[in-house]
Design a protein around this motif. Structure first.
Motif, short mmCIF file in Angstrom:
data_model
loop_
_atom_site.label_atom_id
_atom_site.label_comp_id
_atom_site.label_asym_id
_atom_site.label_seq_id
_atom_site.Cartn_x
_atom_site.Cartn_y
_atom_site.Cartn_z
N VAL A 143 0.85 -1.19 0.00
CA VAL A 143 0.00 0.00 0.00
C VAL A 143 0.89 1.25 0.00
N PRO A 144 0.56 2.28 -0.76
CA PRO A 144 1.33 3.52 -0.68
C PRO A 144 1.05 4.21 0.65
N PHE A 145 2.06 4.40 1.45
CA PHE A 145 1.88 5.01 2.76
C PHE A 145 1.46 6.48 2.63
N ASN A 146 0.82 6.96 3.69
CA ASN A 146 0.38 8.36 3.78
C ASN A 146 -0.56 8.72 2.65
N THR A 147 -1.48 7.81 2.34
CA THR A 147 -2.49 8.03 1.31
C THR A 147 -3.84 7.63 1.88
N SER A 148 -4.90 7.96 1.15
CA SER A 148 -6.24 7.55 1.57
C SER A 148 -6.35 6.03 1.61
N ALA A 149 -5.64 5.33 0.71
CA ALA A 149 -5.66 3.87 0.71
C ALA A 149 -5.03 3.31 1.98
N HIS A 150 -3.94 3.91 2.41
CA HIS A 150 -3.25 3.50 3.65
C HIS A 150 -4.18 3.69 4.85
N PHE A 151 -4.81 4.85 4.90
CA PHE A 151 -5.74 5.15 6.00
C PHE A 151 -6.90 4.15 6.01
N ALA A 152 -7.46 3.87 4.83
CA ALA A 152 -8.59 2.95 4.74
C ALA A 152 -8.19 1.54 5.13
N LEU A 153 -7.01 1.11 4.71
CA LEU A 153 -6.55 -0.23 5.06
C LEU A 153 -6.42 -0.40 6.57
N VAL A 154 -5.81 0.59 7.22
CA VAL A 154 -5.67 0.51 8.67
C VAL A 154 -7.05 0.54 9.33
N GLY A 155 -7.97 1.33 8.78
CA GLY A 155 -9.33 1.36 9.31
C GLY A 155 -10.00 0.01 9.20
N GLY A 188 -1.40 -9.29 -1.09
CA GLY A 188 -2.49 -8.42 -1.47
C GLY A 188 -2.04 -6.98 -1.52
N ALA A 189 -2.97 -6.10 -1.89
CA ALA A 189 -2.66 -4.67 -1.97
C ALA A 189 -3.94 -3.88 -1.75
N TYR A 190 -3.80 -2.73 -1.14
CA TYR A 190 -4.92 -1.79 -1.03
C TYR A 190 -4.57 -0.64 -1.94
N ILE A 191 -5.35 -0.46 -3.01
CA ILE A 191 -4.94 0.48 -4.05
C ILE A 191 -6.18 0.95 -4.83
N TRP A 192 -5.97 1.87 -5.72
CA TRP A 192 -7.04 2.48 -6.51
C TRP A 192 -6.91 2.05 -7.97
N HIS A 193 -7.94 2.40 -8.75
CA HIS A 193 -7.91 2.16 -10.19
C HIS A 193 -6.94 3.14 -10.86
N PRO A 194 -6.25 2.73 -11.94
CA PRO A 194 -6.45 1.49 -12.69
C PRO A 194 -5.69 0.29 -12.16
N PHE A 195 -4.80 0.52 -11.17
CA PHE A 195 -3.99 -0.56 -10.63
C PHE A 195 -4.85 -1.65 -9.99
N LEU A 196 -5.92 -1.23 -9.33
CA LEU A 196 -6.83 -2.18 -8.69
C LEU A 196 -7.39 -3.17 -9.72
N GLY A 197 -7.85 -2.65 -10.83
CA GLY A 197 -8.42 -3.50 -11.87
C GLY A 197 -7.38 -4.44 -12.47
N GLN A 198 -6.16 -3.95 -12.62
CA GLN A 198 -5.09 -4.78 -13.19
C GLN A 198 -4.77 -5.95 -12.27
N LEU A 199 -4.69 -5.70 -10.96
CA LEU A 199 -4.37 -6.76 -10.01
C LEU A 199 -5.51 -7.77 -9.91
N ALA A 200 -6.73 -7.26 -9.90
CA ALA A 200 -7.89 -8.16 -9.83
C ALA A 200 -7.95 -9.06 -11.04
N ALA A 201 -7.52 -8.53 -12.19
CA ALA A 201 -7.55 -9.32 -13.42
C ALA A 201 -6.44 -10.36 -13.46
N GLN A 202 -5.40 -10.18 -12.63
CA GLN A 202 -4.29 -11.13 -12.58
C GLN A 202 -4.48 -12.08 -11.40
N ASP A 203 -5.51 -12.89 -11.49
CA ASP A 203 -5.77 -13.92 -10.49
C ASP A 203 -5.97 -13.32 -9.08
N GLY A 204 -6.73 -12.22 -9.04
CA GLY A 204 -7.00 -11.59 -7.76
C GLY A 204 -8.48 -11.48 -7.48
#
Length: 342
Positions: A143-155, A188-204
């Protein structure tokens, strides 16, 4: 949640075309006697990019200011440009925004760009054995630290009664996640699109999204910030921009097919691929932005946005990203412009 089919090539094409538009804009210069409005935005299919593609913002500011679009890749770049005065306004995530406030950056939050629901999520490898959040214990999550994704993952971790230290959180740039995932070095990863879609498409598979945090009172959003000097010198330019932005959001909401068609033509992507991205962008109407659930009326002391910003500030202190929670967060929130739009 429907997985995006946006590929790495698609995203590269999007970024290249958006950047090219910055060079081709007929208003890249400065009209005589008019101020320049320097707007920073991400290279994604968002309303700001659509304002560039259609020329709607240039029309909205005609006679008031010339608009210069600048495409950047990260919130720190935006914050540095705002601090240096080369940008007047940008949209950044609420967590980086708190960091900017804590550093004393002379900016204000003036509008909610979007609320983050399914656009950011936890995606895990099918072979990871992770089916629910408690299964994250002992797993490696990028997860990219100090981002909304980081905050959401910890939440999400705390919602599951785990400690952040129970999970191996790895600070990674979004574009590094793809290769690391391919090498099976993370679970795993907590991330946003388009990276989210790419990872989900690669057996995720997607386990949870930021929208799932609403029931514990966590609202995560991106906001439009502006330099206070520009806000004070050119209030009518800022108001015209926000009105244009709100009108563009109405187009996203009410005329999605037309928006998708315009973006698909501009990007050279299939309509279904473009729609998969555009549909993740969730915006608010001005009256909703002004409600107590979000920014609240001018001078509000207990709005949803303030609660969220304070919660994220506490998280950033715990994560040692900032030294202390700013004592005057409410001074950085200015809903007076949106109040003029309702």
């Amino acid at each position: 949640m429907k997985n995006s089919s946006i590929s790495r090539r698609d995203f590269s094409l999007l970024a290249a075309n958006v950047a090219a538009m910055s060079l081709l804009s007929p208003l890249a210069g400065r009209a005589q006697g008019q101020p320049a409005f320097n707007l920073g935005h991400f290279s994604s299919a968002n309303p700001q990019t659509y304002q560039k593609v259609t020329g709607s913002l240039a029309k909205a500011l005609a006679g008031k200011a010339t608009v210069n679009f600048t495409t950047m890749a990260s919130a720190p770049q935006f914050m540095a440009a705002l601090a240096g005065g080369s940008l007047d306004s940008a949209a950044i995530g609420s967590s980086p925004m708190v960091s900017a406030f804590a550093q004393g950056l002379d900016i204000s939050l003036v509008y909610i760009q979007k609320i983050i629901t399914t656009a950011e999520a936890l995606v895990v490898r099918n072979q990871s054995g992770i089916k629910t959040i408690p299964d994250l214990a002992g797993k490696k999550i990028g997860v990219p630290f100090n981002t909304s994704a980081h905050f959401a993952l910890v939440g999400a971790i705390r919602k599951a009664k785990l400690k952040a230290t129970d999970v191996q959180l790895i600070n990674m740039k979004p574009d590094s996640l793809i290769a690391t995932w391919t090498r099976s070095e993370i679970d795993g990863a907590y991330i946003w699109h388009p990276f989210l879609g790419q990872l989900a498409a690669q057996d995720g598979k997607i386990v949870t999204t930021t929208a799932d945090l609403k029931d514990i009172g966590l609202s995560v959003f991106d906001g439009i910030v502006v330099r206070n000097e520009f806000k004070k010198r050119h209030p009518e330019v800022l108001l015209a921009y926000l009105k244009s932005y709100a009108a563009t959001c109405d187009q996203f909401r009410n005329h999605e097919d037309a928006v998708v068609a315009d973006f698909a033509k501009f990007l050279g992507l299939p309509a279904d691929t473009t729609k998969a991205y555009v549909s993740t962008f969730v915006t608010l109407r001005p009256a909703e932005v002004l409600s107590a659930d979000w920014m609240g009326a001018p001078g509000a002391k207990d709005s949803g946005v303030l609660k969220s910003l304070k919660s994220q500030a506490e998280f950033l202190v715990e994560a040692k990203q900032i030294e202390r929670v700013p004592s005057n967060i409410e001074s950085f929130v200015d809903s007076s412009f949106v109040a003029r739009m309702v």
